[in-house]
Scaffold this active site. Sequence first.
Site, short mmCIF file in Angstrom:
data_model
loop_
_atom_site.label_atom_id
_atom_site.label_comp_id
_atom_site.label_asym_id
_atom_site.label_seq_id
_atom_site.Cartn_x
_atom_site.Cartn_y
_atom_site.Cartn_z
CB VAL A 12 -17.27 38.51 -2.80
CG1 VAL A 12 -17.06 39.21 -1.46
CG2 VAL A 12 -15.92 38.34 -3.50
CE LYS A 36 -26.55 36.65 -10.99
NZ LYS A 36 -25.60 37.76 -10.88
CD GLU A 151 -13.23 37.58 1.17
OE1 GLU A 151 -13.90 37.95 2.15
OE2 GLU A 151 -12.37 36.69 1.26
CD GLU A 155 -14.15 33.49 -9.16
OE1 GLU A 155 -14.12 32.78 -10.16
OE2 GLU A 155 -14.44 34.71 -9.18
CB CYS A 260 -9.68 39.59 -9.12
SG CYS A 260 -11.24 39.32 -8.26
P1 NAD Z 1 -20.22 38.98 -8.93
O1 NAD Z 1 -20.41 39.66 -10.22
O2 NAD Z 1 -20.09 37.50 -8.88
O3 NAD Z 1 -21.41 39.36 -7.93
C1 NAD Z 1 -21.90 40.64 -7.75
C2 NAD Z 1 -23.40 40.53 -7.51
O4 NAD Z 1 -23.91 41.79 -7.10
C3 NAD Z 1 -24.18 40.14 -8.77
O5 NAD Z 1 -24.98 39.02 -8.51
C4 NAD Z 1 -25.01 41.38 -9.08
O6 NAD Z 1 -26.26 41.09 -9.67
C5 NAD Z 1 -25.18 41.96 -7.68
N1 NAD Z 1 -25.54 43.37 -7.65
C6 NAD Z 1 -25.09 44.38 -8.45
N2 NAD Z 1 -25.67 45.55 -8.11
C7 NAD Z 1 -26.51 45.28 -7.06
C8 NAD Z 1 -27.37 46.08 -6.28
N3 NAD Z 1 -27.49 47.39 -6.49
N4 NAD Z 1 -28.08 45.48 -5.29
C9 NAD Z 1 -27.97 44.15 -5.08
N5 NAD Z 1 -27.18 43.34 -5.79
C10 NAD Z 1 -26.44 43.89 -6.78
O7 NAD Z 1 -18.96 39.66 -8.26
P2 NAD Z 1 -17.88 38.99 -7.27
O8 NAD Z 1 -16.94 38.16 -8.08
O9 NAD Z 1 -18.57 38.39 -6.11
O10 NAD Z 1 -17.08 40.28 -6.83
C11 NAD Z 1 -17.64 41.25 -5.99
C12 NAD Z 1 -16.55 42.22 -5.55
O11 NAD Z 1 -15.57 41.51 -4.78
C13 NAD Z 1 -15.78 42.86 -6.70
O12 NAD Z 1 -15.41 44.15 -6.33
C14 NAD Z 1 -14.55 41.98 -6.83
O13 NAD Z 1 -13.45 42.68 -7.38
C15 NAD Z 1 -14.28 41.62 -5.38
N6 NAD Z 1 -13.59 40.34 -5.19
C16 NAD Z 1 -13.88 39.27 -5.97
C17 NAD Z 1 -13.22 38.06 -5.75
C18 NAD Z 1 -13.49 36.86 -6.63
O14 NAD Z 1 -12.68 35.94 -6.61
N7 NAD Z 1 -14.59 36.80 -7.37
C19 NAD Z 1 -12.27 37.95 -4.73
C20 NAD Z 1 -12.03 39.07 -3.92
C21 NAD Z 1 -12.70 40.28 -4.16
#
Ligand code: NAD
Length: 430
Positions: A12, A36, A151, A155, A260
């Site tokens: 996201v 990363k 969001e 994916e 999700c």
């Molecule tokens: P992800 O695990 O791919 O990414 C999260 C990132 O945040 C990681 O790289 C992690 O290292 C980083 N992070 C964690 N703590 C941190 C901090 N304190 N400071 C800086 N960076 C930090 O997660 P995602 O799939 O992108 O999902 C993120 C959110 O969006 C979740 O709540 C998820 O439910 C929601 N979401 C995800 C999707 C999807 O398809 N993946 C779609 C809609 C909503």
Amino acid sequence: MSRIAVVGAGYVGLTTAASLADLGNDVRVVEIDTAKVRSLQRYRVHFYEPGLQELIERNARAGRLRFTTSYAEAIPDAEFVFLAVNTPEGENGEADLSYVRAATCSIAQSLSGPLIVINKSTVPIGTGDIVSEVIRSFNSQFEVDVVSNPEFLREGSALKDFMQPDRVVIGAHKREAAERVAKLYETLGAPILIYNLYTAEMVKYASNAFLAARISFINEMARICERVDADVKLVAEGMGLDRRIGPHFLGAGIGYGGSCFPKDVKALAAIAEQYEYHPELLHAVMDINRDQRTLAVDKLRECLGSLRGQVIGLLGLAFKPDTDDMREAASVEIARALLKKGATVRAYDPAAIDKAKAIMPDVEYRRNAHGVARGADAIVVVTEWNEFKQLDMVKVKRLMRRPVIVDGRNLYDPVEMRRLGFVYRGIGRN
Ligand code: NAD
């Protein structure tokens, strides 16, 4: 042009950052994982998402997109900060907000002026208020508004979903803050819905729960179809053309997975219980999905008897096509069950093998579908990648030791498969 920081370089965060940079904004991404950030600084994305790496490289080279591990570098200049950190499943099914809290503390400690914090993570209703309180506990000097902007990207088509959304949902206690966020999306031409904070937070959970419910619904229909000799794929087609129903999320199969749906349905159920409401339907959705995920193994046993010593091939590992995301992928549960029963498991996926190796070291990996078929006693179709639709099934059959196919995604035509001499089992179609 706005100055934007994005916290969290995951699916996201990176999609949001690259897209907003491409719309002409100045964007900095702050991520705690140093590896990363190093790789992103060389324009390498640590997961597979079509088009994302190219978009990042283009915008980073143009100077509109930067990556850092330092909040002190990213936050002070920003007018808007997007929170896009993970909210995984907690111990009792509730959403674990520790990453949101930690990121919020770090933002608060780097504040140097007024700010709008925009929460993109999927969070329990009321989390916006928690974020506000955490920021207030560090800072009383600057005005900080917290806005919810859930969001809905998928994916595999994340960039398109971000740039051409069906709608943008924005929730805030203050209309003015919501309207400033709305301006960031103005050029997309999508409907922008401004609600109160709690309603916006709820829209996300309700949407995911509804989509998961559709999948469990059609899977329940599949169970009935098998018993009454109907074909669930055609039933779904017949239902889906009804405009009141629509065709999406009606594919029967081995259940939903991913990062999700499983955690969000559980988290919503936990929220309801917390407010002393027992969500019957959500529990049924989860129960049906749990049973569906082991169906492939049951069907293999029906065809092969004992699985000890049998070679089982898995086509696909990722939780869905066009991603390498292995979070809550059905392949993991299936492979573990098969290994436990003494089978040898061979697998191929066009994108997810590297990630799968780290989770399932006991699986043997092959470079293509034919490698999986060679010497196999059965094949399970786990992920519906396009390339599996085009396989030369005559060759696949020749390569297999026994021609058994359990099609967990109903990719193939049962009549054609049987004509070719396969023992074929789909989901909800005999
Ligand atoms: P992800 O695990 O791919 O990414 C999260 C990132 O945040 C990681 O790289 C992690 O290292 C980083 N992070 C964690 N703590 C941190 C901090 N304190 N400071 C800086 N960076 C930090 O997660 P995602 O799939 O992108 O999902 C993120 C959110 O969006 C979740 O709540 C998820 O439910 C929601 N979401 C995800 C999707 C999807 O398809 N993946 C779609 C809609 C909503």
